[in-house]
Design a protein around this motif. Sequence first.
Motif, PDB file in Angstrom:
ATOM      1  N   ALA A   1       0.825  -1.221   0.000  1.00 51.63           N
ATOM      2  CA  ALA A   1       0.000   0.000   0.000  1.00 51.63           C
ATOM      3  C   ALA A   1       0.856   1.266   0.000  1.00 51.63           C
ATOM      4  O   ALA A   1       0.576   2.217  -0.737  1.00 51.63           O
ATOM      5  N   ALA A   2       1.895   1.304   0.838  1.00 47.96           N
ATOM      6  CA  ALA A   2       2.732   2.505   0.919  1.00 47.96           C
ATOM      7  C   ALA A   2       3.461   2.748  -0.401  1.00 47.96           C
ATOM      8  O   ALA A   2       3.565   3.894  -0.867  1.00 47.96           O
ATOM      9  N   GLY A   3       3.965   1.699  -1.012  1.00 48.29           N
ATOM     10  CA  GLY A   3       4.628   1.842  -2.299  1.00 48.29           C
ATOM     11  C   GLY A   3       3.678   2.332  -3.376  1.00 48.29           C
ATOM     12  O   GLY A   3       4.052   3.143  -4.227  1.00 48.29           O
ATOM     13  N   PHE A   4       2.443   1.836  -3.333  1.00 47.10           N
ATOM     14  CA  PHE A   4       1.445   2.294  -4.294  1.00 47.10           C
ATOM     15  C   PHE A   4       1.155   3.785  -4.114  1.00 47.10           C
ATOM     16  O   PHE A   4       1.167   4.549  -5.083  1.00 47.10           O
ATOM     17  N   VAL A   5       0.911   4.212  -2.865  1.00 47.71           N
ATOM     18  CA  VAL A   5       0.659   5.629  -2.601  1.00 47.71           C
ATOM     19  C   VAL A   5       1.844   6.468  -3.064  1.00 47.71           C
ATOM     20  O   VAL A   5       1.685   7.539  -3.663  1.00 47.71           O
ATOM     21  N   ASN A   6       3.047   5.975  -2.823  1.00 44.30           N
ATOM     22  CA  ASN A   6       4.256   6.713  -3.195  1.00 44.30           C
ATOM     23  C   ASN A   6       4.386   6.870  -4.705  1.00 44.30           C
ATOM     24  O   ASN A   6       4.971   7.837  -5.189  1.00 44.30           O
ATOM     25  N   SER A   7       3.842   5.929  -5.453  1.00 46.34           N
ATOM     26  CA  SER A   7       3.908   6.013  -6.914  1.00 46.34           C
ATOM     27  C   SER A   7       2.857   6.949  -7.486  1.00 46.34           C
ATOM     28  O   SER A   7       2.900   7.273  -8.680  1.00 46.34           O
ATOM     29  N   CYS A   8       1.916   7.398  -6.624  1.00 47.96           N
ATOM     30  CA  CYS A   8       0.840   8.279  -7.071  1.00 47.96           C
ATOM     31  C   CYS A   8       1.033   9.714  -6.592  1.00 47.96           C
ATOM     32  O   CYS A   8       0.993  10.659  -7.387  1.00 47.96           O
ATOM     33  N   LEU A   9       1.248   9.895  -5.297  1.00 47.71           N
ATOM     34  CA  LEU A   9       1.319  11.236  -4.717  1.00 47.71           C
ATOM     35  C   LEU A   9       2.726  11.804  -4.835  1.00 47.71           C
ATOM     36  O   LEU A   9       3.702  11.079  -5.012  1.00 47.71           O
ATOM     37  N   SER A  10       2.823  13.129  -4.714  1.00 46.20           N
ATOM     38  CA  SER A  10       4.058  13.815  -5.121  1.00 46.20           C
ATOM     39  C   SER A  10       5.245  13.618  -4.200  1.00 46.20           C
ATOM     40  O   SER A  10       6.371  13.422  -4.663  1.00 46.20           O
TER      41      SER A  10
ATOM     42  N   GLY B   1       8.788  14.784  -4.650  1.00 44.28           N
ATOM     43  CA  GLY B   1       9.958  13.900  -4.672  1.00 44.28           C
ATOM     44  C   GLY B   1      10.516  13.839  -6.081  1.00 44.28           C
ATOM     45  O   GLY B   1      10.269  12.883  -6.827  1.00 44.28           O
ATOM     46  N   TRP B   2      11.272  14.857  -6.451  1.00 39.13           N
ATOM     47  CA  TRP B   2      11.722  15.011  -7.833  1.00 39.13           C
ATOM     48  C   TRP B   2      12.531  13.821  -8.329  1.00 39.13           C
ATOM     49  O   TRP B   2      12.550  13.525  -9.533  1.00 39.13           O
TER      50      TRP B   2
ATOM     51  N   LYS C   1      12.030  10.677  -7.506  1.00 40.82           N
ATOM     52  CA  LYS C   1      11.264   9.436  -7.588  1.00 40.82           C
ATOM     53  C   LYS C   1      11.054   9.046  -9.050  1.00 40.82           C
ATOM     54  O   LYS C   1      10.860   9.912  -9.911  1.00 40.82           O
ATOM     55  N   PRO C   2      11.025   7.746  -9.342  1.00 42.31           N
ATOM     56  CA  PRO C   2      10.824   7.332 -10.736  1.00 42.31           C
ATOM     57  C   PRO C   2       9.413   7.569 -11.243  1.00 42.31           C
ATOM     58  O   PRO C   2       9.205   7.660 -12.457  1.00 42.31           O
ATOM     59  N   ALA C   3       8.444   7.668 -10.305  1.00 46.93           N
ATOM     60  CA  ALA C   3       7.062   7.827 -10.752  1.00 46.93           C
ATOM     61  C   ALA C   3       6.222   8.530  -9.707  1.00 46.93           C
ATOM     62  O   ALA C   3       6.355   8.264  -8.508  1.00 46.93           O
ATOM     63  N   PHE C   4       5.397   9.443 -10.146  1.00 46.99           N
ATOM     64  CA  PHE C   4       4.286  10.009  -9.382  1.00 46.99           C
ATOM     65  C   PHE C   4       3.414  10.756 -10.387  1.00 46.99           C
ATOM     66  O   PHE C   4       3.874  11.152 -11.461  1.00 46.99           O
ATOM     67  N   TRP C   5       2.147  10.933 -10.061  1.00 48.36           N
ATOM     68  CA  TRP C   5       1.232  11.582 -10.990  1.00 48.36           C
ATOM     69  C   TRP C   5       1.694  13.008 -11.305  1.00 48.36           C
ATOM     70  O   TRP C   5       1.976  13.791 -10.407  1.00 48.36           O
ATOM     71  N   GLY C   6       1.777  13.324 -12.579  1.00 44.39           N
ATOM     72  CA  GLY C   6       2.170  14.660 -13.016  1.00 44.39           C
ATOM     73  C   GLY C   6       3.665  14.858 -13.152  1.00 44.39           C
ATOM     74  O   GLY C   6       4.115  15.974 -13.469  1.00 44.39           O
ATOM     75  N   ARG C   7       4.446  13.819 -12.963  1.00 42.22           N
ATOM     76  CA  ARG C   7       5.900  13.960 -12.940  1.00 42.22           C
ATOM     77  C   ARG C   7       6.454  14.592 -14.211  1.00 42.22           C
ATOM     78  O   ARG C   7       7.239  15.561 -14.146  1.00 42.22           O
ATOM     79  N   ASP C   8       6.071  14.076 -15.373  1.00 39.53           N
ATOM     80  CA  ASP C   8       6.638  14.594 -16.629  1.00 39.53           C
ATOM     81  C   ASP C   8       6.275  16.059 -16.828  1.00 39.53           C
ATOM     82  O   ASP C   8       7.126  16.876 -17.212  1.00 39.53           O
ATOM     83  N   ALA C   9       5.017  16.407 -16.575  1.00 40.93           N
ATOM     84  CA  ALA C   9       4.570  17.790 -16.768  1.00 40.93           C
ATOM     85  C   ALA C   9       5.289  18.733 -15.814  1.00 40.93           C
ATOM     86  O   ALA C   9       5.691  19.848 -16.197  1.00 40.93           O
ATOM     87  N   LEU C  10       5.480  18.303 -14.576  1.00 42.28           N
ATOM     88  CA  LEU C  10       6.109  19.170 -13.579  1.00 42.28           C
ATOM     89  C   LEU C  10       7.606  19.320 -13.832  1.00 42.28           C
ATOM     90  O   LEU C  10       8.169  20.413 -13.651  1.00 42.28           O
ATOM     91  N   LEU C  11       8.256  18.241 -14.237  1.00 46.07           N
ATOM     92  CA  LEU C  11       9.677  18.354 -14.588  1.00 46.07           C
ATOM     93  C   LEU C  11       9.881  19.317 -15.747  1.00 46.07           C
ATOM     94  O   LEU C  11      10.817  20.130 -15.750  1.00 46.07           O
ATOM     95  N   ALA C  12       8.987  19.251 -16.743  1.00 42.25           N
ATOM     96  CA  ALA C  12       9.092  20.146 -17.899  1.00 42.25           C
ATOM     97  C   ALA C  12       8.855  21.597 -17.486  1.00 42.25           C
ATOM     98  O   ALA C  12       9.563  22.503 -17.931  1.00 42.25           O
ATOM     99  N   GLU C  13       7.859  21.819 -16.610  1.00 44.63           N
ATOM    100  CA  GLU C  13       7.575  23.182 -16.168  1.00 44.63           C
ATOM    101  C   GLU C  13       8.730  23.733 -15.330  1.00 44.63           C
ATOM    102  O   GLU C  13       9.105  24.903 -15.474  1.00 44.63           O
TER     103      GLU C  13
END
Length: 376
Positions: free
Chosen positions: A75-84, A271-272, A274-286
């Motif tokens: 569960a914690a790993g799943f949350v970590n892959s979603c939230l920032s 968590g810049w 981290k390999p994955a979280f929602w919005g990662r690509d868009a936020l890195l680009a911004e």
Amino acid sequence: MTDVTSDAAATRLRRSPLHERHTAAGAKFAPFGGWEMPLEYAGGGVLKEHTAVRTAVGVFDVSHLGKARVSGPGAAGFVNSCLSNDLGRIGPGRAQYTLCCDDATGGVVDDIIAYLYADDHVFLIPNAANTAEVVRRLRAAAPAQVTVTDEHEAYAVLAVQGPRSAELLAALDLPTEHGYMSFSAASLAGVELTVCRTGYTGELGYELVVPAEHAVAVWDALFAVGATFGLRACGLAARDTLRTEMGYPLHGQDLSLDISPVQARSGWAVGWDKPAFWGRDALLAERAAGPRRTLRGLVAVDRAIPRPGMTLHVGDVQVGTVTSGTFSPTRKQGIALALLDTDANLADGAEVEIDIRGRRAPLTLTKPPFVTPSVK
């Protein structure tokens, strides 16, 4: 906000399990996030409630805040892959401020406190109006072994905030020594609850997560000993002035689907690496390109009180918009958070003008918080 006591049933607003206690205390109610919640109380109002939190102790019923539980293997790993934010930075018994971002745009669906119990157990407290959407997104993404449960109305939350908050809780034999952004199990008046060293006021404080059916017993226990410590019931109006003095963002004003964490200067909650979280690509680009606007602090030079939606100008050029603004009871002057165009190239100390119904008033750019923090 408007008083909605008489037509709560018509608008189907949810009510806190402490509603009758608030009514007895002379609360003025207002709709907030789909709930009918105390705005302020008779016998003092916003200024006295605000002052109580800065000088003694206040208690807020924030049971409107959402509650969701994510459980099951991984569960914690799943949350970590979603939230920032990166849950890997903390361990069990710790809490973390984090963001649920839209995967495509990086905009903020909600800001959340995540309580890490174990690798298979995370408890989330999102904002009232966004709980269902946060739960929906997590459920849609969850693997088969992970369960996401909406427990919005199963718990009440009482925020005990102020320099004497630890003394008050200690008088009730509740734990107070755990560190900032941590939590521990406890009991009060036979009620099992969780004591969290968290809050939204900038003061030393705790949040009590209590089964809803026992909220009245805990509220009464606090007030049975509270007079000694100057305890005062506080409403959402004081909560807003307190959080604005700290420069804490409010979702829907300072953070939103249209205001990313890069724009809101909330990158510390991402968590810049981290390999994955929602919005990662868009936020890195911004972040790489630089945001077109950023959230800044403003202090009124004269008696002006900035309000959300007011425009900011340098000469004839509009350079931004106020997102949160109020009168600061501590500083006794107007303060604000505002989104300012980065192209305006304004440094702290620069002066801008606010448009108040066609009249211009000067404000100075400054870095929040507007008061000295005392959270630790």
